[in-house]
Scaffold this motif. Sequence first.
Motif, PDB file in Angstrom:
ATOM      1  N   ILE A  36     -30.231  27.078 -43.778  1.00 45.26           N
ATOM      2  CA  ILE A  36     -29.501  25.809 -43.840  1.00 45.26           C
ATOM      3  C   ILE A  36     -28.395  25.810 -44.889  1.00 45.26           C
ATOM      4  O   ILE A  36     -27.615  24.867 -44.953  1.00 45.26           O
ATOM      5  CB  ILE A  36     -30.452  24.621 -44.094  1.00 45.26           C
ATOM      6  N   ASN A  37     -28.320  26.861 -45.675  1.00 43.35           N
ATOM      7  CA  ASN A  37     -27.250  26.975 -46.659  1.00 43.35           C
ATOM      8  C   ASN A  37     -26.105  27.847 -46.150  1.00 43.35           C
ATOM      9  O   ASN A  37     -25.152  28.113 -46.872  1.00 43.35           O
ATOM     10  CB  ASN A  37     -27.805  27.501 -47.988  1.00 43.35           C
ATOM     11  N   ASP A  38     -26.211  28.276 -44.908  1.00 42.76           N
ATOM     12  CA  ASP A  38     -25.159  29.035 -44.244  1.00 42.76           C
ATOM     13  C   ASP A  38     -24.517  28.107 -43.208  1.00 42.76           C
ATOM     14  O   ASP A  38     -25.211  27.607 -42.311  1.00 42.76           O
ATOM     15  CB  ASP A  38     -25.776  30.268 -43.565  1.00 42.76           C
ATOM     16  N   GLU A  39     -23.220  27.871 -43.324  1.00 42.97           N
ATOM     17  CA  GLU A  39     -22.543  26.901 -42.459  1.00 42.97           C
ATOM     18  C   GLU A  39     -22.694  27.216 -40.973  1.00 42.97           C
ATOM     19  O   GLU A  39     -22.911  26.312 -40.162  1.00 42.97           O
ATOM     20  CB  GLU A  39     -21.072  26.799 -42.817  1.00 42.97           C
ATOM     21  N   LYS A  40     -22.592  28.478 -40.623  1.00 42.38           N
ATOM     22  CA  LYS A  40     -22.697  28.861 -39.209  1.00 42.38           C
ATOM     23  C   LYS A  40     -24.100  28.570 -38.665  1.00 42.38           C
ATOM     24  O   LYS A  40     -24.255  27.988 -37.591  1.00 42.38           O
ATOM     25  CB  LYS A  40     -22.355  30.342 -39.038  1.00 42.38           C
ATOM     26  N   GLU A  41     -25.115  28.970 -39.410  1.00 39.29           N
ATOM     27  CA  GLU A  41     -26.487  28.735 -38.952  1.00 39.29           C
ATOM     28  C   GLU A  41     -26.829  27.247 -38.968  1.00 39.29           C
ATOM     29  O   GLU A  41     -27.559  26.770 -38.092  1.00 39.29           O
ATOM     30  CB  GLU A  41     -27.482  29.539 -39.794  1.00 39.29           C
ATOM     31  N   LEU A  42     -26.305  26.525 -39.940  1.00 36.90           N
ATOM     32  CA  LEU A  42     -26.538  25.083 -39.982  1.00 36.90           C
ATOM     33  C   LEU A  42     -25.897  24.412 -38.771  1.00 36.90           C
ATOM     34  O   LEU A  42     -26.511  23.549 -38.133  1.00 36.90           O
ATOM     35  CB  LEU A  42     -25.986  24.503 -41.284  1.00 36.90           C
ATOM     36  N   SER A  43     -24.698  24.836 -38.416  1.00 37.62           N
ATOM     37  CA  SER A  43     -24.036  24.302 -37.214  1.00 37.62           C
ATOM     38  C   SER A  43     -24.854  24.606 -35.966  1.00 37.62           C
ATOM     39  O   SER A  43     -24.986  23.746 -35.080  1.00 37.62           O
ATOM     40  CB  SER A  43     -22.635  24.891 -37.056  1.00 37.62           C
ATOM     41  N   GLU A  44     -25.402  25.800 -35.882  1.00 31.80           N
ATOM     42  CA  GLU A  44     -26.247  26.165 -34.737  1.00 31.80           C
ATOM     43  C   GLU A  44     -27.482  25.270 -34.675  1.00 31.80           C
ATOM     44  O   GLU A  44     -27.907  24.862 -33.586  1.00 31.80           O
ATOM     45  CB  GLU A  44     -26.669  27.628 -34.837  1.00 31.80           C
ATOM     46  N   LEU A  45     -28.041  24.969 -35.831  1.00 27.70           N
ATOM     47  CA  LEU A  45     -29.203  24.082 -35.890  1.00 27.70           C
ATOM     48  C   LEU A  45     -28.832  22.685 -35.397  1.00 27.70           C
ATOM     49  O   LEU A  45     -29.533  22.117 -34.552  1.00 27.70           O
ATOM     50  CB  LEU A  45     -29.725  24.026 -37.333  1.00 27.70           C
ATOM     51  N   PHE A  46     -27.719  22.165 -35.894  1.00 31.05           N
ATOM     52  CA  PHE A  46     -27.264  20.849 -35.439  1.00 31.05           C
ATOM     53  C   PHE A  46     -26.958  20.853 -33.947  1.00 31.05           C
ATOM     54  O   PHE A  46     -27.297  19.910 -33.237  1.00 31.05           O
ATOM     55  CB  PHE A  46     -26.041  20.384 -36.232  1.00 31.05           C
ATOM     56  N   ASP A  47     -26.318  21.918 -33.460  1.00 30.81           N
ATOM     57  CA  ASP A  47     -25.994  22.001 -32.032  1.00 30.81           C
ATOM     58  C   ASP A  47     -27.266  21.984 -31.180  1.00 30.81           C
ATOM     59  O   ASP A  47     -27.295  21.370 -30.114  1.00 30.81           O
ATOM     60  CB  ASP A  47     -25.195  23.266 -31.723  1.00 30.81           C
ATOM     61  N   GLY A  48     -28.291  22.658 -31.662  1.00 29.25           N
ATOM     62  CA  GLY A  48     -29.530  22.746 -30.886  1.00 29.25           C
ATOM     63  C   GLY A  48     -30.382  21.498 -30.930  1.00 29.25           C
ATOM     64  O   GLY A  48     -31.024  21.146 -29.933  1.00 29.25           O
ATOM     65  N   LEU A  49     -30.407  20.819 -32.069  1.00 30.72           N
ATOM     66  CA  LEU A  49     -31.345  19.707 -32.215  1.00 30.72           C
ATOM     67  C   LEU A  49     -30.713  18.338 -32.441  1.00 30.72           C
ATOM     68  O   LEU A  49     -31.224  17.340 -31.956  1.00 30.72           O
ATOM     69  CB  LEU A  49     -32.323  20.008 -33.360  1.00 30.72           C
ATOM     70  N   THR A  50     -29.628  18.271 -33.173  1.00 34.92           N
ATOM     71  CA  THR A  50     -29.013  16.973 -33.446  1.00 34.92           C
ATOM     72  C   THR A  50     -28.131  16.521 -32.291  1.00 34.92           C
ATOM     73  O   THR A  50     -28.132  15.343 -31.914  1.00 34.92           O
ATOM     74  CB  THR A  50     -28.188  17.028 -34.757  1.00 34.92           C
ATOM     75  N   LYS A  51     -27.399  17.438 -31.722  1.00 34.70           N
ATOM     76  CA  LYS A  51     -26.439  17.103 -30.669  1.00 34.70           C
ATOM     77  C   LYS A  51     -27.057  16.344 -29.492  1.00 34.70           C
ATOM     78  O   LYS A  51     -26.534  15.284 -29.114  1.00 34.70           O
ATOM     79  CB  LYS A  51     -25.752  18.375 -30.173  1.00 34.70           C
ATOM     80  N   PRO A  52     -28.160  16.820 -28.905  1.00 31.17           N
ATOM     81  CA  PRO A  52     -28.694  16.092 -27.745  1.00 31.17           C
ATOM     82  C   PRO A  52     -29.070  14.641 -28.069  1.00 31.17           C
ATOM     83  O   PRO A  52     -28.790  13.729 -27.288  1.00 31.17           O
ATOM     84  CB  PRO A  52     -29.938  16.899 -27.357  1.00 31.17           C
TER      85      PRO A  52
END
Length: 117
Positions: A36-52
């Motif tokens: 979660i301290n890596d911007e790319k991986e954090l974005s992937e996390l948001f894309d997978g779980l927050t976005k829907p």
Amino acid sequence: MKRPPKLSILRSLLFTYCIENYDDPDRECFIVSKDINDEKELSELFDGLTKPEYLSYKPEERQWYVDTLSRFLDTDEDFESVFYLFDTYFNDEIFDKRQFMKVLLECLKCYNLEITE
């Protein structure tokens, strides 16, 4: 009617990552697999779980989150209050909560663009 920015609403947006959320082993594994301290991986996390979830909100609710993040990022807010007593599945501590919120805001803005296209 436009809602005023309110820092406390961010907890509801981040509830997906809270250990008080229902048990979903796949979701939990996905969360802990990301740095979660890596911007790319954090974005992937948001894309997978927050976005829907975010895309299921009404337009005025989505705008409220964007306005709130924008407003508080324009100040010296450190976002400690958002995470205070908020236990998450994150494997690591969030080192820079402002950066975390900047990444979240950029993701939300992208999701809004996807809706309008």
